[in-house]
Design an enzyme around this catalytic site. Sequence first.
Site, PDB file in Angstrom:
ATOM      1  CB  SER A 142     -34.929 -22.114  -9.402  1.00 37.53           C
ATOM      2  OG  SER A 142     -34.228 -21.967  -8.181  1.00 37.53           O
ATOM      3  CE1 TYR A 155     -32.041 -18.545 -11.836  1.00 34.42           C
ATOM      4  CE2 TYR A 155     -32.580 -18.887  -9.527  1.00 34.42           C
ATOM      5  CZ  TYR A 155     -32.297 -19.399 -10.774  1.00 34.42           C
ATOM      6  OH  TYR A 155     -32.274 -20.765 -10.975  1.00 34.42           O
TER       7      TYR A 155
HETATM    8  N1  LIG Z   1     -27.210 -25.087 -11.414  1.00 34.74           N
HETATM    9  C1  LIG Z   1     -28.121 -24.917 -10.459  1.00 34.74           C
HETATM   10  O1  LIG Z   1     -27.819 -24.990  -9.259  1.00 34.74           O
HETATM   11  C2  LIG Z   1     -29.555 -24.621 -10.832  1.00 34.74           C
HETATM   12  C3  LIG Z   1     -30.533 -24.737  -9.835  1.00 34.74           C
HETATM   13  C4  LIG Z   1     -31.868 -24.483 -10.161  1.00 34.74           C
HETATM   14  C5  LIG Z   1     -32.200 -24.124 -11.445  1.00 34.74           C
HETATM   15  N2  LIG Z   1     -31.243 -24.017 -12.398  1.00 34.74           N
HETATM   16  C6  LIG Z   1     -31.666 -23.638 -13.748  1.00 34.74           C
HETATM   17  O2  LIG Z   1     -31.243 -24.625 -14.674  1.00 34.74           O
HETATM   18  C7  LIG Z   1     -31.002 -24.019 -15.941  1.00 34.74           C
HETATM   19  C8  LIG Z   1     -29.609 -24.403 -16.440  1.00 34.74           C
HETATM   20  O3  LIG Z   1     -28.661 -24.028 -15.468  1.00 34.74           O
HETATM   21  P1  LIG Z   1     -27.145 -24.535 -15.496  1.00 34.74           P
HETATM   22  O4  LIG Z   1     -26.656 -24.471 -14.098  1.00 34.74           O
HETATM   23  O5  LIG Z   1     -27.041 -25.792 -16.272  1.00 34.74           O
HETATM   24  O6  LIG Z   1     -26.460 -23.323 -16.303  1.00 34.74           O
HETATM   25  P2  LIG Z   1     -25.130 -23.261 -17.192  1.00 34.74           P
HETATM   26  O7  LIG Z   1     -24.731 -21.813 -17.157  1.00 34.74           O
HETATM   27  O8  LIG Z   1     -24.124 -24.273 -16.803  1.00 34.74           O
HETATM   28  O9  LIG Z   1     -25.697 -23.608 -18.650  1.00 34.74           O
HETATM   29  C9  LIG Z   1     -26.641 -22.760 -19.243  1.00 34.74           C
HETATM   30  C10 LIG Z   1     -26.602 -22.911 -20.747  1.00 34.74           C
HETATM   31  O10 LIG Z   1     -27.570 -21.981 -21.278  1.00 34.74           O
HETATM   32  C11 LIG Z   1     -26.976 -21.293 -22.364  1.00 34.74           C
HETATM   33  N3  LIG Z   1     -27.601 -19.972 -22.532  1.00 34.74           N
HETATM   34  C12 LIG Z   1     -27.391 -18.848 -21.829  1.00 34.74           C
HETATM   35  N4  LIG Z   1     -28.121 -17.843 -22.333  1.00 34.74           N
HETATM   36  C13 LIG Z   1     -28.825 -18.364 -23.377  1.00 34.74           C
HETATM   37  C14 LIG Z   1     -29.744 -17.823 -24.310  1.00 34.74           C
HETATM   38  N5  LIG Z   1     -30.068 -16.514 -24.304  1.00 34.74           N
HETATM   39  N6  LIG Z   1     -30.274 -18.655 -25.238  1.00 34.74           N
HETATM   40  C15 LIG Z   1     -29.920 -19.967 -25.282  1.00 34.74           C
HETATM   41  N7  LIG Z   1     -29.038 -20.513 -24.454  1.00 34.74           N
HETATM   42  C16 LIG Z   1     -28.497 -19.713 -23.505  1.00 34.74           C
HETATM   43  C17 LIG Z   1     -25.496 -21.195 -22.032  1.00 34.74           C
HETATM   44  O11 LIG Z   1     -24.702 -20.979 -23.192  1.00 34.74           O
HETATM   45  C18 LIG Z   1     -25.249 -22.545 -21.368  1.00 34.74           C
HETATM   46  O12 LIG Z   1     -24.867 -23.538 -22.294  1.00 34.74           O
HETATM   47  C19 LIG Z   1     -31.205 -22.518 -15.743  1.00 34.74           C
HETATM   48  O13 LIG Z   1     -32.508 -22.159 -16.140  1.00 34.74           O
HETATM   49  C20 LIG Z   1     -31.048 -22.355 -14.249  1.00 34.74           C
HETATM   50  O14 LIG Z   1     -31.744 -21.228 -13.738  1.00 34.74           O
HETATM   51  C21 LIG Z   1     -29.921 -24.253 -12.126  1.00 34.74           C
END
Ligand SMILES: NC(=O)c1ccc[n+]([C@@H]2O[C@H](COP(=O)([O-])OP(=O)(O)OC[C@H]3O[C@@H](n4cnc5c(N)ncnc54)[C@H](O)[C@@H]3O)[C@@H](O)[C@H]2O)c1
Length: 273
Positions: A142, A155
Amino acid sequence: MTTPTDQRVALVTGAGQGIGLGIARALAEAGLSVALTDIDGESAVRSAAELASAGSTTVGLTLDVAQAGDWAWAASAVIARWGRLDVLVNNAGISPRGTVESTDEALWERTLAINLKGPWLGIKTCLPWLRERRGAIINIGSTRATRPMPGLFPYVTSKAGLLGLTQQVAAECLPLGPTCNMVAPGWVDTPGERVIQAAHGRPDFPEGVQNLTTAEEVGAAVVYLASPAGRKVNGVILYLDSGLHVADDAGMVYLPEEVRVRYHQPHPETGRA
Ligand SMILES: NC(=O)c1ccc[n+]([C@@H]2O[C@H](COP(=O)([O-])OP(=O)(O)OC[C@H]3O[C@@H](n4cnc5c(N)ncnc54)[C@H](O)[C@@H]3O)[C@@H](O)[C@H]2O)c1
């Protein structure tokens, strides 16, 4: 031992929805066989079936990244099916709110277990196969890995740790092992982010936001880093945030309107934000 398939093989965590699904789709469209894994096994299987119906080679598996036993099982399932593993994408993550003082031990441990221990367990488990293929490890970080924001204590700490892990693994795997890089998206519209927005009483993303990153863009960056063309890129953090991390505020989210709004001003010459 299964004869290795000719196609490259990828394993993506947290691929049931959101960014992970975008990454899995991009890798599948690039011709890789993809194991979509998620703690929510049903969503992994559903998303894998969706990609397979479009002609891709996929499998959906249940995998809680914080459990070493789950990793051993999922990696064995991939090797038994396809005989090789070329790309590991550590995407699964949670982004809870909490300051240094309000975060309790349970939240600290849960966040670090999923966001930091998970990728370590995955790399540790998959490294023998990744080494064989001189493959690629891509950790989803991130902008917050290097641009902290009040209220995101566990985080930010986990993503900063993931950056250190990324660089350490890259160094340990030199010169012939897999590459290890971090892709650091800005704000992405995903089901998980929508839940967080709703918890803050926001029914939608702020009107006028023009620099959201998409799951497709994250997928495209992963495809590049996993490809032969990306082989010389190693140990880096690749920001996908329209350059906000070099501005004086990587935020745009959860900031007072008067601060946030200036990043949405049109460019004086092009008129574009
Ligand atoms: N959405 C954003 O704005 C954003 C920005 C920067 C980084 N990220 C990073 O991107 C990644 C995905 O984010 P997202 O927004 O798609 O999230 P999301 O919550 O929409 O999806 C996350 C997925 O991970 C799964 N998950 C949760 N805990 C888990 C575990 N212990 N083992 C396996 N799977 C697990 C969930 O079931 C879900 O399907 C994360 O690492 C997040 O920190 C997201």
